[in-house]
Design an enzyme around this catalytic site. Sequence first.
Site, PDB file in Angstrom:
ATOM      1  N   LYS A 115       0.833  -1.216   0.000  1.00  0.00           N
ATOM      2  CA  LYS A 115       0.000   0.000   0.000  1.00  0.00           C
ATOM      3  C   LYS A 115       0.854   1.248   0.000  1.00  0.00           C
ATOM      4  CE  LYS A 115      -4.183  -1.825   0.356  1.00  0.00           C
ATOM      5  NZ  LYS A 115      -5.559  -1.900   0.611  1.00  0.00           N
ATOM      6  N   LYS A 197      -3.255 -10.959  -7.135  1.00  0.00           N
ATOM      7  CA  LYS A 197      -4.532 -11.146  -6.446  1.00  0.00           C
ATOM      8  C   LYS A 197      -5.625 -10.257  -7.067  1.00  0.00           C
ATOM      9  CE  LYS A 197      -5.516  -8.946  -2.474  1.00  0.00           C
ATOM     10  NZ  LYS A 197      -6.476  -8.640  -1.422  1.00  0.00           N
ATOM     11  N   LYS A 200     -10.245  -5.198  -5.202  1.00  0.00           N
ATOM     12  CA  LYS A 200     -11.294  -4.239  -5.538  1.00  0.00           C
ATOM     13  C   LYS A 200     -10.725  -2.885  -5.926  1.00  0.00           C
ATOM     14  CE  LYS A 200     -12.990  -4.337  -0.831  1.00  0.00           C
ATOM     15  NZ  LYS A 200     -12.033  -3.736   0.080  1.00  0.00           N
TER      16      LYS A 200
END
Length: 334
Positions: A115, A197, A200
């Site tokens: 992130k 992966k 969203k």
Amino acid sequence: MIDNKKVLFSGMQATGTLTIGNYLGALKNWVALSEEYECFYSVVDLHSITVRQDPAELRKRARALLTLYIAAGLDPKKNCIYYQSHVSGHAELSWILNCFTYMGELNRMTQFKDKSAKHADNINAGLFTYPVLMAADILLYQTDVVPVGIDQMQHLEITRDIAQRFNAIYGDVFTIPEPYIGKVGAKIMSLQDPVKKMSKSDENPNASVYLMDDPDTIMRKFKRAVTDSLATIRYTEEQPGIRNLIDIYSACTGKTPAEVEKEFDGKGYGDFKSAVGEAVVSVLKPVQERFYELEKDKTFIDSIIKENAEKANYFATKTLRKVQKKVGFPEKIR
Ligand code: ATP
Ligand code: LTN
């Protein structure tokens, strides 16, 4: 234990629209386990602001996510479905646990690394201590089991370490939680890059199938899914695209990968992709229908939000009082 039942806790962030990865890796298991456990399912909005959010959008998505929990099959009268921000104990316990967590431990978290690479202009302290807040979520309810996808394992491990460290100093304060990872669907991969992966927050809408996608969109996304040129439907490491489609099909139909290989032996990728698309459409259809129904019933959803926040607060406060006493905070004069 609550009323002789073990406790289950899990949560999701309202950062975007849920994908079939979230559904097959987590939400579906939540529903399957909900009868057996005393369950707390949170919309973790405190976690969401570790990444910059538009306030109106966040509020809208958080409500949609809460509604989706119910639409997926969780009975909100039996399961405590609530907003994390409505229970101040999460933030309070998180502060205390911050003082029992080492910088070195947090530095190792792969989600933090991912992130912070993605949001290089906003590497805030909340992003760094995100796992501590997650530990607080779990430990606040004396949780026994936490159903999540594989990507959350590292956060579960640090939660256990923090709890054990605290218990070693103050006695048996926290239940040590166990992760629950489903046998199928625990890591659904991107349809465009099957070694990554499905997420969203992926910028490419063709990489993910969203829970609210209509049937045509779902079929189209599967048709475009990246595969290989081997022209054989096998569940192997060398064919990550096909392997991912088999996982999705297995999770939707309950068939094992071996059964799927057999079913499509000698068939082409086109046929297989259509079958996967159809299986997903039929799993999502009832969830979508319930969602649109529920969304209209504002009074009902509001009553759930209110009742469950009270219930969660009751149990959270019990643990929090105990912890505050253990660390030496003075008792409140009532
Ligand atoms: P973001 O892209 O915003 O980081 P995400 O799609 O990775 O979000 P989370 O909110 O982090 O989703 O995860 C919610 C739950 O869904 C967690 O239990 C997580 O383990 C699970 N999950 C997320 N992605 C997948 C996936 N691709 N396959 C299986 N489970 C998943
Ligand atoms: N970090 C989790 C969301 C989350 C969670 C939790 C999951 C926050 N608190 C407690 C299980 C238990 C994620 O899915 N990204």
